[in-house]
Structures are given as structure tokens and as C-alpha cells.
Design a protein around this motif. Structure first.
Motif, PDB file in Angstrom:
ATOM      1  N   SER A 180      25.366  29.415  78.569  1.00  0.00           N
ATOM      2  CA  SER A 180      24.055  28.850  79.466  1.00  0.00           C
ATOM      3  C   SER A 180      23.650  27.501  78.744  1.00  0.00           C
ATOM      4  O   SER A 180      23.082  26.855  79.439  1.00  0.00           O
ATOM      5  CB  SER A 180      22.990  29.948  79.465  1.00  0.00           C
ATOM      6  OG  SER A 180      22.822  30.398  78.220  1.00  0.00           O
ATOM      7  N   LYS A 205      28.764  33.458  85.567  1.00  0.00           N
ATOM      8  CA  LYS A 205      28.369  34.136  86.690  1.00  0.00           C
ATOM      9  C   LYS A 205      28.615  35.565  86.535  1.00  0.00           C
ATOM     10  O   LYS A 205      27.957  36.144  87.516  1.00  0.00           O
ATOM     11  CB  LYS A 205      29.445  33.683  87.966  1.00  0.00           C
ATOM     12  CG  LYS A 205      29.714  32.175  88.017  1.00  0.00           C
ATOM     13  CD  LYS A 205      28.521  31.627  88.723  1.00  0.00           C
ATOM     14  CE  LYS A 205      28.564  30.191  89.057  1.00  0.00           C
ATOM     15  NZ  LYS A 205      27.344  29.523  89.070  1.00  0.00           N
ATOM     16  N   THR A 206      29.163  36.230  85.478  1.00  0.00           N
ATOM     17  CA  THR A 206      29.369  37.716  85.842  1.00  0.00           C
ATOM     18  C   THR A 206      28.040  38.519  84.615  1.00  0.00           C
ATOM     19  O   THR A 206      28.229  39.550  84.406  1.00  0.00           O
ATOM     20  CB  THR A 206      30.984  38.046  84.912  1.00  0.00           C
ATOM     21  OG1 THR A 206      30.854  37.633  83.645  1.00  0.00           O
ATOM     22  CG2 THR A 206      31.967  37.551  85.646  1.00  0.00           C
ATOM     23  N   LYS A 207      27.486  37.312  84.001  1.00  0.00           N
ATOM     24  CA  LYS A 207      26.357  37.760  83.015  1.00  0.00           C
ATOM     25  C   LYS A 207      25.623  39.086  83.315  1.00  0.00           C
ATOM     26  O   LYS A 207      25.741  39.915  82.485  1.00  0.00           O
ATOM     27  CB  LYS A 207      25.584  36.605  82.845  1.00  0.00           C
ATOM     28  CG  LYS A 207      24.442  37.076  81.751  1.00  0.00           C
ATOM     29  CD  LYS A 207      23.643  35.687  81.423  1.00  0.00           C
ATOM     30  CE  LYS A 207      22.512  35.934  80.456  1.00  0.00           C
ATOM     31  NZ  LYS A 207      21.643  34.872  80.342  1.00  0.00           N
ATOM     32  N   ILE A 232      35.594  36.786  90.175  1.00  0.00           N
ATOM     33  CA  ILE A 232      34.913  35.742  90.377  1.00  0.00           C
ATOM     34  C   ILE A 232      35.803  34.780  91.407  1.00  0.00           C
ATOM     35  O   ILE A 232      36.704  34.081  91.050  1.00  0.00           O
ATOM     36  CB  ILE A 232      34.814  34.766  89.118  1.00  0.00           C
ATOM     37  CG1 ILE A 232      34.270  35.820  88.126  1.00  0.00           C
ATOM     38  CG2 ILE A 232      33.888  33.743  89.506  1.00  0.00           C
ATOM     39  CD1 ILE A 232      34.697  35.640  86.857  1.00  0.00           C
ATOM     40  N   SER A 277      35.554  32.307  95.491  1.00  0.00           N
ATOM     41  CA  SER A 277      34.579  31.479  95.996  1.00  0.00           C
ATOM     42  C   SER A 277      35.004  31.543  97.480  1.00  0.00           C
ATOM     43  O   SER A 277      35.639  32.388  97.961  1.00  0.00           O
ATOM     44  CB  SER A 277      35.305  29.879  95.723  1.00  0.00           C
ATOM     45  OG  SER A 277      36.389  29.545  96.249  1.00  0.00           O
ATOM     46  N   VAL A 326      32.003  38.386  92.585  1.00  0.00           N
ATOM     47  CA  VAL A 326      30.835  37.491  92.291  1.00  0.00           C
ATOM     48  C   VAL A 326      31.409  36.277  92.641  1.00  0.00           C
ATOM     49  O   VAL A 326      32.735  35.907  92.914  1.00  0.00           O
ATOM     50  CB  VAL A 326      30.141  37.485  90.642  1.00  0.00           C
ATOM     51  CG1 VAL A 326      29.715  38.779  90.297  1.00  0.00           C
ATOM     52  CG2 VAL A 326      31.231  37.003  89.991  1.00  0.00           C
ATOM     53  N   TYR A 327      30.448  35.192  92.748  1.00  0.00           N
ATOM     54  CA  TYR A 327      30.974  33.844  93.449  1.00  0.00           C
ATOM     55  C   TYR A 327      30.649  32.737  92.461  1.00  0.00           C
ATOM     56  O   TYR A 327      29.737  32.627  91.859  1.00  0.00           O
ATOM     57  CB  TYR A 327      30.112  33.769  94.728  1.00  0.00           C
ATOM     58  CG  TYR A 327      30.455  34.565  95.612  1.00  0.00           C
ATOM     59  CD1 TYR A 327      31.715  34.235  96.649  1.00  0.00           C
ATOM     60  CD2 TYR A 327      30.325  35.684  96.019  1.00  0.00           C
ATOM     61  CE1 TYR A 327      32.128  34.961  97.779  1.00  0.00           C
ATOM     62  CE2 TYR A 327      30.522  36.552  96.906  1.00  0.00           C
ATOM     63  CZ  TYR A 327      31.668  36.226  97.739  1.00  0.00           C
ATOM     64  OH  TYR A 327      32.131  37.154  98.701  1.00  0.00           O
ATOM     65  N   GLN A 328      31.724  31.742  92.601  1.00  0.00           N
ATOM     66  CA  GLN A 328      31.421  30.537  91.767  1.00  0.00           C
ATOM     67  C   GLN A 328      32.174  29.647  92.750  1.00  0.00           C
ATOM     68  O   GLN A 328      33.343  29.319  92.978  1.00  0.00           O
ATOM     69  CB  GLN A 328      32.527  30.372  90.597  1.00  0.00           C
ATOM     70  CG  GLN A 328      32.589  28.989  89.779  1.00  0.00           C
ATOM     71  CD  GLN A 328      33.606  28.898  89.026  1.00  0.00           C
ATOM     72  OE1 GLN A 328      34.769  29.440  89.030  1.00  0.00           O
ATOM     73  NE2 GLN A 328      33.484  28.122  87.780  1.00  0.00           N
ATOM     74  N   ASP A 346      32.113  28.352  82.918  1.00  0.00           N
ATOM     75  CA  ASP A 346      30.977  28.543  84.145  1.00  0.00           C
ATOM     76  C   ASP A 346      31.534  29.636  85.165  1.00  0.00           C
ATOM     77  O   ASP A 346      30.535  30.411  85.281  1.00  0.00           O
ATOM     78  CB  ASP A 346      31.159  27.312  85.000  1.00  0.00           C
ATOM     79  CG  ASP A 346      30.337  27.435  86.308  1.00  0.00           C
ATOM     80  OD1 ASP A 346      28.996  27.443  86.014  1.00  0.00           O
ATOM     81  OD2 ASP A 346      30.574  27.603  87.488  1.00  0.00           O
ATOM     82  N   ALA A 347      32.684  30.092  85.247  1.00  0.00           N
ATOM     83  CA  ALA A 347      33.038  31.349  85.976  1.00  0.00           C
ATOM     84  C   ALA A 347      32.720  32.475  85.222  1.00  0.00           C
ATOM     85  O   ALA A 347      32.089  33.346  85.500  1.00  0.00           O
ATOM     86  CB  ALA A 347      34.802  31.146  86.109  1.00  0.00           C
TER      87      ALA A 347
END
Ligand code: G1P
Length: 271
Positions: free
Chosen positions: A217, A115-117, A54, A56, A101-103, A111-112
């Protein structure tokens, strides 16, 4: 089966300024090798097949480090240096297993994770925090063994100095399961010295259930306005989900602070 790992890498690394003003802290060399490669080697040795980074936009150099094929190919074509060929092969091995993936906003570890959900396939996955190096014994591997035995979530744990509890996630134990492994009663993110339930801290290795995504979430920001993984874990514990604290046997090195980073170079140099 734990086959996927996630690594939050979008942190700004302010504790390592000025080095991190232009450089990703996870690429800083520790005895000649970027910190993140120690973490990847721990994953590979623990049987992990896919790692989700994760990152940015500010940390895009991490992606470049693993995706610099044209550069390597040109250099190797010009001079067939066996060392460079060897290094490139190693990078390719890592590259094959990494997804990005991006945060872009630093809203916390929880929150990070969120993002991988959509990439998590199995019921459980591993998370490693890159500031926390554990040497001499593969902590992830031992935690996966414990997970396979008890079929529940696991967190790495270590006793810390009572005066420093507000730097960590701190937990309270319910009962001993087997040597070095305890069922967790409660966990709280960075409590004050006076309110801390113990001096047992969470260290950056977690085996988390897929169920954590639905908690995350819905989760409101906690301490410091961030979404903490610790709060989502407590919420799962409240729903009777079992979490084990695993007292790891390796040596912990905090590479996220300047003192710890310097110390880690010395310690790894001794291996
Ligand atoms: C994070 C976690 C904390 C844990 C620590 C381990 O904190 O939120 O619960 O104890 O990692 O290193 P951070 O280091 O991001 O402040």
C-alpha cells in the motif's frame, strides 16, 4: 496453515497475440483442458480451500466460464449426456472455491495482490502466476511443506540461462537450509545481464505473509512503472523477514509465450 490462494488473471497476454485479442489466455486449452484448471488442480491437491481470482472487466469471460450454470442445466435437461454431466460437476467443484476481485488497470502484480487484502484470513497465503505451469510434481504442495517446517515465506526458484535474467525476478542466496531450500539475501526484478546478482530466477509460486499488504500500500511504482511484488518482498527482507528459495523438482512450462504454450501442449500430451 495455508488454506487460501490468489491468482492474478488481469494480464493482457500480449505475448500470445493474436489468440488473446478475443480470448483469455488462461482459458486456452492445453491438451483439451484450460490452463487455469491445471493451476486449480494443483491448489486442490495442495489442500487449498479458497482461491481468489483477480480479474478485470476485459477478462470477464473467466468468470462466465465458472458461472455458466443455466447453460449447463438447460443442456443437461435436454440430453442427459454423462460426459457433460461430469464436466459440469467439475466446474461446480471449482466454482464453490473461487472468489472474484477486480484489477481494471494493469498496474502490476503487486497491485493485483493488494486487491485481495480484505479477503486474506491467515498470516500466510499462496500465490500462483497462471503463465507458469509446473508439471510432474506439485510445487505448491512441496512449498507448503517447507513453510510448515520453517514457518516463513517461500518462493519457487529455478536456474535460468544467464542471457535471459532480465525476463525474471532474480535473487541472491544467503545460506542453505535443507536440500533444495535456501535462505534469500536479496531479490531484484528483471535486472540487466551485467547487474544481475545470479542466474537464479523466481518462478510463479509464492507463499507470502499478510504483512506484504502494508508494504504494497506504500509502494511506489518500480521497473516499467508497475508495482512489483518483488519490490515488496525485498522491502520485507530488509526488515529481516525470512524468504526461502525452493528449487522445485517438477518441470516448468512457460505458457505465457507462444513458443512455451505450444511446447506445453506437447509436454502435457506425453504425460
Ligand atoms: C513475474 C514476476 C517475476 C517472476 C516471473 C515468473 O514476471 O514479476 O519476478 O520471475 O513472474 O514467471 P512477469 O512474468 O509477470 O513478467
Amino acid at each position: 496453515m495455508i488454506k487460501q490462494a490468489i491468482i492474478p488473471l488481469a494480464g493482457l497476454g500480449t505475448r500470445l497475440l493474436p489468440l488473446t485479442s478475443v480470448f483469455a489466455k488462461e482459458l486456452l486449452p492445453i491438451n483439451g483442458k484450460p490452463g487455469i484448471e491445471y493451476i486449480l488442480d494443483e491448489c486442490i491437491d495442495a489442500g487449498i480451500k479458497e482461491v481468489i481470482f483477480i480479474i478485470s472487466q476485459k477478462k470477464i469471460m473467466i468468470k462466465k466460464y465458472f458461472n455458466n450454470d443455466d447453460f449447463y442445466k438447460k443442456i443437461i435437461k435436454k440430453k442427459r449426456d454423462p460426459r457433460i454431466i461430469q464436466e459440469y460437476k467439475k466446474i461446480l467443484k471449482y466454482k464453490k472455491m473461487i472468489k472474484f476481485v477486480y484489477q481494471n488497470k494493469p498496474k502490476g502484480t503487486g497491485d493485483a495482490v493488494l486487491k485481495t487484502k480484505k479477503y486474506i484470513k491467515n498470516d500466510f497465503f499462496l500465490m500462483l502466476l497462471p503463465d507458469d505451469l509446473i508439471i510432474k510434481k506439485n510445487c505448491s504442495k512441496s512449498m507448503i511443506n517447507i513453510h510448515n517446517k520453517f514457518k516463513c515465506s517461500v518462493m519457487a526458484s529455478m536456474k535460468v540461462n544467464k542471457k535471459t535474467v532480465s525476463r525474471w525476478g532474480i535473487f541472491d542466496l544467503k545460506k542453505k537450509l535443507v536440500r533444495n531450500n535456501y535462505l534469500i539475501k536479496d531479490v531484484v526484478e528483471k535486472p540487466s545481464v551485467s547487474s544481475a546478482p545470479s542466474n537464479k530466477a523466481v518462478i510463479g509460486r509464492y507463499i507470502l505473509p499478510k504483512k506484504i499488504f502494508s508494504k504494497l500500500s506504500k509502494q511506489k511504482p518500480g521497473k516499467g512503472g508497475e508495482i512489483h511484488i518483488t519490490d515488496a518482498i525485498q522491502s520485507l527482507i530488509n526488515d529481516n523477514h525470512k524468504f526461502i528459495a525452493h528449487n522445485f523438482l517438477g518441470k516448468y512450462l512457460d505458457c505465457g509465450s507462444m513458443h512455451g504454450y505450444i511446447k506445453s501442449t506437447l509436454e502435457i500430451g506425453k504425460l
